[in-house]
Design an enzyme around this catalytic site. Structure first.
Site, short mmCIF file in Angstrom:
data_model
loop_
_atom_site.label_atom_id
_atom_site.label_comp_id
_atom_site.label_asym_id
_atom_site.label_seq_id
_atom_site.Cartn_x
_atom_site.Cartn_y
_atom_site.Cartn_z
CG ASP A 11 34.55 5.59 36.72
OD1 ASP A 11 34.89 4.49 36.73
OD2 ASP A 11 34.48 6.62 35.98
CB SER A 12 39.39 5.82 37.07
OG SER A 12 38.74 5.67 35.83
CD GLU A 159 37.62 10.13 30.90
OE1 GLU A 159 38.68 11.04 31.44
OE2 GLU A 159 37.06 9.71 31.85
CB THR A 194 31.06 2.57 33.65
OG1 THR A 194 32.36 3.03 34.06
CG2 THR A 194 30.84 1.35 34.25
CG HIS A 195 34.58 6.21 30.27
ND1 HIS A 195 34.76 5.70 31.39
CD2 HIS A 195 34.93 7.65 30.01
CE1 HIS A 195 35.34 6.57 32.13
NE2 HIS A 195 35.45 7.86 31.36
#
Length: 278
Positions: A11-12, A159, A194-195
């Site tokens: 993932d990033s 994040e 996916t966050h």
């Protein structure tokens, strides 16, 4: 005897950990290596070419770790890089390796959830602009109408650990209204990042009764289990020691702190400098 290696999950940043959590829950016997390219995140606003370049760099690193199978647990990478990697890169040098994404497994099943035949997609700018969900749902369920809404502020909020604040409430409400204003018949909303599972309860609280919110983790996990059954030539190359190793291209201290929220367990990561490993 073939050399066995872990399953790679990419993932990033952190969001792919919500997918890895469900994969490990369903398939605990396998070994996994997770890489978050946090130093270059977020991928959502970046161009197709840049996302492809970054993703392919990371995929090659997984291959060098002995992975025969890599999961792009990132919707932006799946939308902007997966097809090029599968069609152009793998047949040439890496014919025995496989790279899978999170879009197809979800679109194969989306029809099971909707009764009205109208579905909403919430994703990053990159995922929405790619049109990948519209294209893939059309293949499996041509009768379904798809509406999309980009949510550019959600990943930064998550994040930066601001996903439980009033600021997050404001943007969740804003994006939901923008989506639902496109049609009052939407009864299924897919969190196509996916966050976003960290915000799932907020979405559900703001939605009218009868609207289902879907996150991708368990769907992708089930799809992977099915894939391994159908492809024993790949499954036999996957090692099984129940071991998980985490890597980040940025600060391990920051990663460990944030990752625990996404993964649900304490995470201890290793730092990876891609410039020294490719």
């Amino acid at each position: 005897m073939s050399i066995k290696g872990p399953i790679g999950v990419f993932d990033s940043g952190y969001g792919g950990l919500t997918v890895l959590k469900e994969i490990v829950k369903l398939l605990p016997a396998y070994d996994y290596v997770y890489l978050g390219d946090n130093a270059r995140a977020p991928y959502g606003p970046r161009s197709f070419e840049t996302v492809y370049h970054y993703t392919w760099e990371c995929v090659q690193w997984f291959f060098k770790q002995g992975c025969s199978l890599v999961i792009l647990a990132c919707n932006t990478a799946s939308a902007k890089a997966l097809r090029t990697i599968q069609q152009n890169n793998l047949p040439d040098k890496w014919a025995g390796r496989r790279v899978l994404g999170v879009i197809r497994p979800t679109t194969e099943r989306i029809g099971e959830f909707t009764k009205t035949g109208e579905v909403g997609i919430l994703g990053t700018n990159g995922t929405v602009q790619s049109g990948s969900y519209v294209i893939e749902i059309e293949k499996f369920f041509p009768e379904i109408k798809v509406y999309q809404q980009a949510c550019p502020m959600l990943v930064p909020l998550i994040e930066n650990n601001e996903y439980e604040t009033e600021g997050a409430d404001f943007f969740v409400n804003k994006y939901l209204k923008n989506l639902l204003n496109q049609s009052n018949k939407i009864d299924t909303i897919l969190l196509a990042c996916t966050h976003y599972p960290l915000l799932k309860s907020k979405f559900e609280q703001l939605l009218p009764a009868g609207v289902t919110v879907i996150s991708q983790g368990d769907i992708v996990a089930g799809s992977l289990a099915n894939y391994l059954k159908r492809h024993p030539e790949i499954e036999e190359k996957c090692s099984k020691n129940g071991k998980i190793v985490f890597y980040t291209t940025d600060s391990t201290e920051d990663f460990n702190k944030q990752a625990t929220t996404f993964y649900g367990h304490t995470v201890t990561s290793n730092h990876l400098d891609l410039t020294l490993n490719l």
